[in-house]
Enzyme design. Structure first.
Site, PDB file in Angstrom:
ATOM      1  N   ASP A 180      45.719   3.812  -7.774  1.00 27.09           N
ATOM      2  CA  ASP A 180      44.658   2.791  -6.454  1.00 27.09           C
ATOM      3  C   ASP A 180      43.141   3.685  -7.008  1.00 27.09           C
ATOM      4  O   ASP A 180      42.237   3.692  -5.972  1.00 27.09           O
ATOM      5  CB  ASP A 180      45.391   2.318  -5.915  1.00 27.09           C
ATOM      6  CG  ASP A 180      44.678   1.527  -5.166  1.00 27.09           C
ATOM      7  OD1 ASP A 180      44.083   0.619  -6.067  1.00 27.09           O
ATOM      8  OD2 ASP A 180      44.205   0.888  -3.747  1.00 27.09           O
TER       9      ASP A 180
ATOM     10  N   ASP B 260      46.150  -7.338   2.802  1.00 30.96           N
ATOM     11  CA  ASP B 260      45.492  -5.792   1.490  1.00 30.96           C
ATOM     12  C   ASP B 260      45.205  -4.871   2.263  1.00 30.96           C
ATOM     13  O   ASP B 260      44.721  -4.333   1.848  1.00 30.96           O
ATOM     14  CB  ASP B 260      43.940  -7.572   1.109  1.00 30.96           C
ATOM     15  CG  ASP B 260      44.533  -8.136   0.360  1.00 30.96           C
ATOM     16  OD1 ASP B 260      45.715  -8.871  -0.590  1.00 30.96           O
ATOM     17  OD2 ASP B 260      44.101  -9.422   0.095  1.00 30.96           O
TER      18      ASP B 260
ATOM     19  N   ASP C 151      47.154  -2.963 -11.527  1.00 29.70           N
ATOM     20  CA  ASP C 151      45.582  -1.649 -11.855  1.00 29.70           C
ATOM     21  C   ASP C 151      45.735  -1.173 -12.841  1.00 29.70           C
ATOM     22  O   ASP C 151      44.130  -0.703 -12.575  1.00 29.70           O
ATOM     23  CB  ASP C 151      45.739  -1.570 -10.599  1.00 29.70           C
ATOM     24  CG  ASP C 151      45.580  -2.829  -8.772  1.00 29.70           C
ATOM     25  OD1 ASP C 151      45.722  -3.694  -9.655  1.00 29.70           O
ATOM     26  OD2 ASP C 151      45.451  -2.399  -7.825  1.00 29.70           O
TER      27      ASP C 151
END
Length: 335
Positions: free
Chosen positions: A124, A309, A162
């Protein structure tokens, strides 16, 4: 993307779950807690090819509200609790206890477990869900333990939300890209040694890498040709129509590879320029393999609805359970 964390309080003290591309955590599992929760649940969920965690945070919340006299809210929340959502074993611990328990429970129910492997190094890009394995060898050991725990159970694994898209958009520093793609290819190969496991390598969403052709070579270097396909819209809100059209374009570029779509929160589509806890969203299509499109293998709830989130729009830390947001998602959905 956002990622979550939460501590577990049930019998599986070893198991902490994190869930999703924006990771988020879920409660722990072991055989005793699975069996006990299953007997409490009563079987109101529709028949599904995917296993439902009977001791999820949504199930616990619904039961708590029922005891507190919030019967109406509890009933609405069952729209989440009674449907299958992916489990995200935490990268900080051995994934085997969570994976093994889920695989065994799914096998006993004659269903498939849905899980997310999310522990790639330099995860991330230092954002909400920063972290991951400390190095390549630690990741190999982690994914090996994950795969071993699956045994011969039927399972669907979404691999590293991701990770490829962050290579394509430049967020992942250049010195880490070749290693990342190599580790992903190794992970695909390792997971596919399990006879009942299907693997879908994450490919972002249509609003992120807007030209699917830009994903083709990175996905190939990351092992998509050996995988069952790719995953789209994890933890995002893009509509089924937009995501399916994008997926079909990418499928053609990849020689017909199949794909799955996360529909956990896309019932009302995205909110312009807000990806972190947008208001007014709704649950999307319940998990199913009945998609009406041969190349689209399943609609799944990869992001667990109701897990934050991040600390935005009044939410708790990424991955933390947010019951009122969960309730809003369920109320805004058709059923």
């Amino acid at each position: 993307m956002s990622r979550p964390t939460s501590t577990l309080t049930a019998l599986a003290a070893l198991a902490v779950l994190v869930l999703a591309a924006g990771c988020s955590p879920a409660p722990g599992l072991d055989q005793a807690s699975v069996a006990g929760a299953a007997s409490r649940k009563g079987g109101s969920a529709p028949v599904s090819p995917f296993w439902v965690d009977p001791d999820s945070l949504a199930a616990r919340q619904a039961e708590r509200w029922r005891r507190e006299g919030r019967a109406g809210d509890a009933e609405v929340l069952r729209r989440i609790a009674d449907r299958p959502a992916a489990l995200w074993p935490a990268g900080e611990t051995d994934p085997a206890p969570v994976v093994r328990a889920a695989a065994a429970a799914a096998r006993g129910a004659g269903q498939s477990a849905v899980l997310v492997a999310y522990n790639i190094p330099h995860r991330d890009c230092g954002q909400h869900s920063a972290g991951g394995a400390v190095d390549a060898d630690a990741y190999r050991a982690w994914i090996g333990s994950f795969a071993d725990a699956l045994g011969d159970a039927e399972a669907l694994v979404v691999l590293e939300p991701d990770a490829v898209a962050h290579v394509v958009d430049g967020c992942t520093p250049g010195e880490y890209r070749a290693e990342r793609e190599g580790l992903l290819a190794e992970a695909v190969a390792r997971l596919k040694r399990q006879p009942g496991t299907r693997v879908y390598l994450d490919a972002g969403n249509p609003s992120w890498i807007q030209e699917p052709a830009n994903l083709v070579e990175p996905l190939r270097r990351a092992g998509v040709d050996a995988a069952d396909g790719f995953a789209l819209n994890v933890s995002n809100f893009q509509t089924n129509d937009i995501t399916k059209a994008y997926g079909l374009r990418l499928s053609r570029e990849l020689g017909g590879k199949h794909f799955v779509v996360d529909t956990s929160r896309n019932g009302n589509g995205p909110l312009a320029d807000v990806w972190c806890n947008p208001s007014g969203r709704a649950l999307g299509t319940p998990p199913t393999t009945d998609t009406g499109e041969p190349s689209l293998d399943a609609y799944l709830w990869v992001k667990r609805p109701g897990e934050s989130d991040g600390t935005c729009e009044g939410g708790p830390a990424a991955g933390r359970w947010w019951p009122e947001y969960a309730l809003a998602l369920a109320r805004n959905s058709a059923s």
